[in-house]
Design a protein around this motif. Structure first.
Motif, short mmCIF file in Angstrom:
data_model
loop_
_atom_site.label_atom_id
_atom_site.label_comp_id
_atom_site.label_asym_id
_atom_site.label_seq_id
_atom_site.Cartn_x
_atom_site.Cartn_y
_atom_site.Cartn_z
N GLU A 78 51.28 47.07 44.63
CA GLU A 78 52.01 46.18 45.89
C GLU A 78 52.58 44.85 45.23
O GLU A 78 53.42 44.44 45.41
N ILE A 79 51.86 44.27 44.04
CA ILE A 79 52.11 43.21 43.43
C ILE A 79 52.19 43.70 41.90
O ILE A 79 51.22 43.15 41.39
N PRO A 80 53.17 44.10 41.28
CA PRO A 80 53.13 44.51 40.02
C PRO A 80 52.79 43.54 38.92
O PRO A 80 52.09 43.66 38.15
N MET A 81 53.14 42.15 39.22
CA MET A 81 52.98 41.20 38.19
C MET A 81 51.47 40.88 38.21
O MET A 81 50.76 40.35 37.25
N LEU A 82 50.87 40.81 39.41
CA LEU A 82 49.32 40.56 39.55
C LEU A 82 48.71 41.81 38.65
O LEU A 82 47.50 41.21 38.05
N PHE A 83 48.97 43.08 38.98
CA PHE A 83 48.55 44.14 38.02
C PHE A 83 48.45 43.66 36.57
O PHE A 83 47.57 43.92 36.01
N LEU A 84 49.66 43.46 36.07
CA LEU A 84 49.76 43.08 34.56
C LEU A 84 48.82 42.13 34.13
O LEU A 84 48.26 42.08 33.21
N ALA A 85 48.85 41.04 35.16
CA ALA A 85 48.01 39.69 34.83
C ALA A 85 46.52 40.32 34.85
O ALA A 85 45.88 39.91 33.85
N ILE A 88 45.54 41.77 31.59
CA ILE A 88 45.21 40.90 30.31
C ILE A 88 44.03 40.14 30.67
O ILE A 88 43.36 39.92 29.38
N SER A 89 43.65 39.54 31.88
CA SER A 89 42.51 38.85 31.92
C SER A 89 42.19 38.81 33.51
O SER A 89 43.05 38.44 34.17
N PRO A 90 40.92 38.76 33.91
CA PRO A 90 40.54 38.67 35.47
C PRO A 90 40.81 37.29 35.91
O PRO A 90 41.05 37.01 36.72
N VAL A 91 40.55 36.35 34.86
CA VAL A 91 40.80 34.80 35.10
C VAL A 91 42.26 34.45 35.40
O VAL A 91 42.71 33.83 36.15
N LEU A 92 43.22 35.18 34.42
CA LEU A 92 44.40 35.09 34.67
C LEU A 92 44.84 35.84 36.12
O LEU A 92 45.82 34.95 36.69
N ALA A 93 44.61 36.81 36.51
CA ALA A 93 44.88 37.42 37.60
C ALA A 93 44.41 36.63 38.93
O ALA A 93 45.17 36.10 39.83
N ALA A 94 43.27 35.87 38.74
CA ALA A 94 42.77 34.79 39.76
C ALA A 94 43.76 33.73 39.95
O ALA A 94 44.28 33.45 41.00
N ILE A 96 47.10 33.63 39.15
CA ILE A 96 48.18 34.25 39.49
C ILE A 96 48.15 34.53 40.97
O ILE A 96 48.92 34.19 41.69
N SER A 97 46.98 34.96 41.53
CA SER A 97 46.62 35.09 42.94
C SER A 97 46.94 33.82 43.54
O SER A 97 47.57 33.73 44.92
N VAL A 98 46.18 32.72 43.02
CA VAL A 98 46.43 31.42 43.80
C VAL A 98 47.57 31.02 43.76
O VAL A 98 48.39 30.66 44.52
N MET A 99 48.52 31.07 42.67
CA MET A 99 49.98 30.84 42.51
C MET A 99 50.76 31.72 43.52
O MET A 99 51.77 31.09 44.16
N ILE A 100 50.68 32.79 43.66
CA ILE A 100 51.23 33.72 44.81
C ILE A 100 50.90 33.33 46.23
O ILE A 100 51.69 33.18 46.83
#
Length: 189
Positions: A78-85, A88-94, A96-100
């Protein structure tokens, strides 16, 4: 890639690219116009527009290449950039989620205000009711339509409306230049 089921914005790459240009025009036109008014000179505005366009294009190419390099992993997400993040790192994904979420909020609220304010004076009961109804409709649509489909529909429609806006701007600018040149020619005679 031909074996993957990917969401497409259009039937071919040219129309998809045109739709993206139109989308950027539509969503950025008011912002860029207001920003251009703060420039100290026409040269500064032109330089800012050129540098901003180049930087934005480079960022889009980096994102596009990142998605293509990981196409099998991001296909169907659903959100490819979140998948890529997340890769790389669960912290980065978190983060990015906040940014989204912040991005969705800071986009939705001004758009909601803009629509409601077109029909009712700000802070009136009609304004409040229309805002609540529109927000409720947005929530219902958001809960029932997958994010990728919703984005694909909204972006493509906005893109074609933006292309129309771009054509109208180009025609208006062309008419203004043509008129100015005729006036200069008439004054020279």
């Amino acid at each position: 890639m031909p074996t993957l089921e990917l969401t497409h914005a259009s039937s071919n790459w040219f129309l998809a690219g045109l739709s993206y240009v139109g989308f950027c025009m539509l969503w950025l036109a008011a912002f860029v116009t207001a920003l251009g008014r703060t420039a100290r000179s026409q040269r500064e505005a032109a330089a800012g527009g050129l540098l901003g366009g180049v930087a934005f294009s480079l960022a889009c190419m980096i994102v596009g290449l990142g998605l293509l390099a990981n196409i099998e992993g991001v296909a169907g997400t659903e959100i490819p950039m979140l998948f890529l993040a997340g890769e790389i790192s669960p912290v980065l994904a978190a983060g990015i989620s906040v940014m989204i979420l912040i991005g969705i909020y800071t986009t939705a609220i001004p758009l909601l205000w803009t629509v409601s304010s077109r029909f009712f004076e700000d802070r009136t009961p009609g304004f409040r009711y229309s805002t609540l109804v529109l927000a409720g409709a947005g929530i219902l649509i958001g809960l029932n339509l997958p994010f990728s489909q919703m984005v694909n529909i909204v972006y493509v429609i906005n893109g074609y409306v933006g292309v129309l806006l771009l054509v109208m701007m180009l025609v208006s600018t062309g008419r203004r230049i043509w008129s100015r040149r005729r006036e200069e020619s008439a004054a020279a005679v």
